[in-house]
Design a protein around this motif. Sequence first.
Motif, PDB file in Angstrom:
ATOM      1  N   ALA A  40     -18.308  17.622 -16.477  1.00  0.00           N
ATOM      2  CA  ALA A  40     -19.074  17.095 -17.611  1.00  0.00           C
ATOM      3  C   ALA A  40     -18.768  15.621 -17.840  1.00  0.00           C
ATOM      4  CB  ALA A  40     -18.758  17.908 -18.866  1.00  0.00           C
ATOM      5  N   GLN A  41     -17.516  15.233 -17.688  1.00  0.00           N
ATOM      6  CA  GLN A  41     -17.169  13.826 -17.860  1.00  0.00           C
ATOM      7  C   GLN A  41     -17.800  12.967 -16.776  1.00  0.00           C
ATOM      8  OE1 GLN A  41     -12.898  13.793 -18.069  1.00  0.00           O
ATOM      9  NE2 GLN A  41     -12.899  14.065 -20.286  1.00  0.00           N
ATOM     10  N   GLY A  42     -17.837  13.457 -15.570  1.00  0.00           N
ATOM     11  CA  GLY A  42     -18.494  12.731 -14.486  1.00  0.00           C
ATOM     12  C   GLY A  42     -19.976  12.562 -14.739  1.00  0.00           C
ATOM     13  N   LYS A  43     -20.613  13.624 -15.217  1.00  0.00           N
ATOM     14  CA  LYS A  43     -22.046  13.549 -15.525  1.00  0.00           C
ATOM     15  C   LYS A  43     -22.304  12.570 -16.665  1.00  0.00           C
ATOM     16  CE  LYS A  43     -26.289  15.508 -15.746  1.00  0.00           C
ATOM     17  NZ  LYS A  43     -27.297  14.677 -15.181  1.00  0.00           N
ATOM     18  N   ALA A  44     -21.456  12.596 -17.700  1.00  0.00           N
ATOM     19  CA  ALA A  44     -21.636  11.675 -18.827  1.00  0.00           C
ATOM     20  C   ALA A  44     -21.439  10.233 -18.400  1.00  0.00           C
ATOM     21  CB  ALA A  44     -20.664  12.036 -19.949  1.00  0.00           C
ATOM     22  N   THR A  45     -20.439   9.995 -17.588  1.00  0.00           N
ATOM     23  CA  THR A  45     -20.175   8.629 -17.128  1.00  0.00           C
ATOM     24  C   THR A  45     -21.301   8.125 -16.234  1.00  0.00           C
ATOM     25  OG1 THR A  45     -17.821   9.118 -17.217  1.00  0.00           O
ATOM     26  CG2 THR A  45     -18.468   7.176 -15.994  1.00  0.00           C
ATOM     27  N   ALA A  46     -21.790   8.984 -15.361  1.00  0.00           N
ATOM     28  CA  ALA A  46     -22.899   8.586 -14.491  1.00  0.00           C
ATOM     29  C   ALA A  46     -24.154   8.280 -15.303  1.00  0.00           C
ATOM     30  CB  ALA A  46     -23.182   9.686 -13.477  1.00  0.00           C
ATOM     31  N   SER A  47     -24.418   9.088 -16.316  1.00  0.00           N
ATOM     32  CA  SER A  47     -25.597   8.845 -17.158  1.00  0.00           C
ATOM     33  C   SER A  47     -25.457   7.555 -17.946  1.00  0.00           C
ATOM     34  CB  SER A  47     -25.809  10.022 -18.109  1.00  0.00           C
ATOM     35  OG  SER A  47     -26.075  11.194 -17.386  1.00  0.00           O
ATOM     36  N   ALA A  48     -24.236   7.291 -18.429  1.00  0.00           N
ATOM     37  CA  ALA A  48     -24.024   6.048 -19.180  1.00  0.00           C
ATOM     38  C   ALA A  48     -24.177   4.832 -18.268  1.00  0.00           C
ATOM     39  CB  ALA A  48     -22.650   6.057 -19.825  1.00  0.00           C
ATOM     40  N   ALA A  49     -23.655   4.920 -17.063  1.00  0.00           N
ATOM     41  CA  ALA A  49     -23.794   3.800 -16.126  1.00  0.00           C
ATOM     42  C   ALA A  49     -25.254   3.560 -15.776  1.00  0.00           C
ATOM     43  CB  ALA A  49     -22.993   4.078 -14.859  1.00  0.00           C
ATOM     44  N   GLU A  50     -26.009   4.641 -15.614  1.00  0.00           N
ATOM     45  CA  GLU A  50     -27.431   4.505 -15.324  1.00  0.00           C
ATOM     46  C   GLU A  50     -28.177   3.904 -16.515  1.00  0.00           C
ATOM     47  OE1 GLU A  50     -31.195   7.445 -14.386  1.00  0.00           O
ATOM     48  OE2 GLU A  50     -29.174   8.076 -13.807  1.00  0.00           O
ATOM     49  N   ALA A  51     -27.797   4.307 -17.726  1.00  0.00           N
ATOM     50  CA  ALA A  51     -28.458   3.769 -18.920  1.00  0.00           C
ATOM     51  C   ALA A  51     -28.165   2.280 -19.087  1.00  0.00           C
ATOM     52  CB  ALA A  51     -27.997   4.542 -20.152  1.00  0.00           C
ATOM     53  N   VAL A  52     -26.928   1.865 -18.818  1.00  0.00           N
ATOM     54  CA  VAL A  52     -26.585   0.438 -18.915  1.00  0.00           C
ATOM     55  C   VAL A  52     -27.315  -0.353 -17.836  1.00  0.00           C
ATOM     56  CG1 VAL A  52     -24.705  -1.217 -18.657  1.00  0.00           C
ATOM     57  CG2 VAL A  52     -24.389   0.797 -20.074  1.00  0.00           C
ATOM     58  N   ALA A  53     -27.476   0.241 -16.664  1.00  0.00           N
ATOM     59  CA  ALA A  53     -28.192  -0.450 -15.594  1.00  0.00           C
ATOM     60  C   ALA A  53     -29.662  -0.649 -15.947  1.00  0.00           C
ATOM     61  CB  ALA A  53     -28.074   0.337 -14.290  1.00  0.00           C
ATOM     62  N   ARG A  54     -30.230   0.303 -16.673  1.00  0.00           N
ATOM     63  CA  ARG A  54     -31.636   0.171 -17.054  1.00  0.00           C
ATOM     64  C   ARG A  54     -31.839  -0.768 -18.229  1.00  0.00           C
ATOM     65  NH1 ARG A  54     -34.874   5.713 -16.246  1.00  0.00           N
ATOM     66  NH2 ARG A  54     -33.969   6.275 -14.251  1.00  0.00           N
ATOM     67  N   ASN A  55     -30.873  -0.764 -19.165  1.00  0.00           N
ATOM     68  CA  ASN A  55     -31.015  -1.593 -20.366  1.00  0.00           C
ATOM     69  C   ASN A  55     -29.658  -2.209 -20.709  1.00  0.00           C
ATOM     70  OD1 ASN A  55     -31.805  -2.770 -22.707  1.00  0.00           O
ATOM     71  ND2 ASN A  55     -32.276  -0.862 -23.801  1.00  0.00           N
ATOM     72  N   PRO A  56     -29.323  -3.338 -20.109  1.00  0.00           N
ATOM     73  CA  PRO A  56     -28.006  -3.948 -20.354  1.00  0.00           C
ATOM     74  C   PRO A  56     -27.792  -4.385 -21.801  1.00  0.00           C
ATOM     75  CG  PRO A  56     -29.042  -4.911 -18.421  1.00  0.00           C
ATOM     76  CD  PRO A  56     -30.063  -4.052 -19.088  1.00  0.00           C
ATOM     77  N   GLY A  57     -28.852  -4.611 -22.545  1.00  0.00           N
ATOM     78  CA  GLY A  57     -28.718  -5.029 -23.938  1.00  0.00           C
ATOM     79  C   GLY A  57     -28.187  -3.930 -24.848  1.00  0.00           C
ATOM     80  N   ALA A  58     -28.337  -2.694 -24.426  1.00  0.00           N
ATOM     81  CA  ALA A  58     -27.886  -1.565 -25.247  1.00  0.00           C
ATOM     82  C   ALA A  58     -26.468  -1.133 -24.900  1.00  0.00           C
ATOM     83  CB  ALA A  58     -28.846  -0.396 -25.074  1.00  0.00           C
ATOM     84  N   ARG A  59     -25.730  -1.978 -24.185  1.00  0.00           N
ATOM     85  CA  ARG A  59     -24.386  -1.615 -23.736  1.00  0.00           C
ATOM     86  C   ARG A  59     -23.446  -1.225 -24.869  1.00  0.00           C
ATOM     87  NH1 ARG A  59     -19.499  -3.388 -23.401  1.00  0.00           N
ATOM     88  NH2 ARG A  59     -18.165  -2.884 -21.655  1.00  0.00           N
ATOM     89  N   PRO A  60     -23.370  -1.966 -25.983  1.00  0.00           N
ATOM     90  CA  PRO A  60     -22.416  -1.569 -27.036  1.00  0.00           C
ATOM     91  C   PRO A  60     -22.698  -0.178 -27.621  1.00  0.00           C
ATOM     92  CG  PRO A  60     -23.149  -3.825 -27.381  1.00  0.00           C
ATOM     93  CD  PRO A  60     -23.989  -3.250 -26.289  1.00  0.00           C
ATOM     94  N   ALA A  61     -23.957   0.135 -27.850  1.00  0.00           N
ATOM     95  CA  ALA A  61     -24.295   1.453 -28.400  1.00  0.00           C
ATOM     96  C   ALA A  61     -24.010   2.553 -27.392  1.00  0.00           C
ATOM     97  CB  ALA A  61     -25.760   1.486 -28.818  1.00  0.00           C
ATOM     98  N   ILE A  62     -24.358   2.308 -26.139  1.00  0.00           N
ATOM     99  CA  ILE A  62     -24.109   3.313 -25.098  1.00  0.00           C
ATOM    100  C   ILE A  62     -22.619   3.530 -24.921  1.00  0.00           C
ATOM    101  CG2 ILE A  62     -24.344   3.783 -22.631  1.00  0.00           C
ATOM    102  CD1 ILE A  62     -27.036   2.273 -22.768  1.00  0.00           C
ATOM    103  N   PHE A  63     -21.853   2.446 -24.950  1.00  0.00           N
ATOM    104  CA  PHE A  63     -20.399   2.549 -24.783  1.00  0.00           C
ATOM    105  C   PHE A  63     -19.783   3.361 -25.924  1.00  0.00           C
ATOM    106  CE2 PHE A  63     -16.066   0.883 -25.310  1.00  0.00           C
ATOM    107  CZ  PHE A  63     -15.559   1.190 -24.052  1.00  0.00           C
ATOM    108  N   THR A  64     -20.252   3.134 -27.146  1.00  0.00           N
ATOM    109  CA  THR A  64     -19.724   3.875 -28.304  1.00  0.00           C
ATOM    110  C   THR A  64     -19.981   5.368 -28.149  1.00  0.00           C
ATOM    111  OG1 THR A  64     -20.132   1.967 -29.719  1.00  0.00           O
ATOM    112  CG2 THR A  64     -19.833   4.102 -30.811  1.00  0.00           C
TER     113      THR A  64
END
Length: 101
Positions: A52-76
């Motif tokens: 589950a942690q691997g899946k969450a991290t992969a999804s977060a990395a993909e989300a940051v790659a698609r929208n770098p401006g949303a990095r702080p919210a995604i990181f939180t």
Amino acid sequence: MKVMKYVFMTLATLLIASPVFAQTGADASSKGLFYIAAGIGMALAAGLCGLAQGKATASAAEAVARNPGARPAIFTFLILGLAFIESLALFTFVIIFLKVA
């Protein structure tokens, strides 16, 4: 047809081995099985939390790659989600520790 063969072989093995579990043994042998079950339970919890942690991290990395401006919210939300996932493994450890000790 081949699948049914495996199903029936498994059922036959379980039915042949079932009288073994009906016998009462000494406390040491029943506690030994309990310890093995606790270890298997903790291994399952840790392994699935790792997946589950691997899946969450992969999804977060993909989300940051698609929208770098949303990095702080995604990181939180990533850190919050990883903390919740890790707490599941810790809760399992505490429950097993309380039952075994």
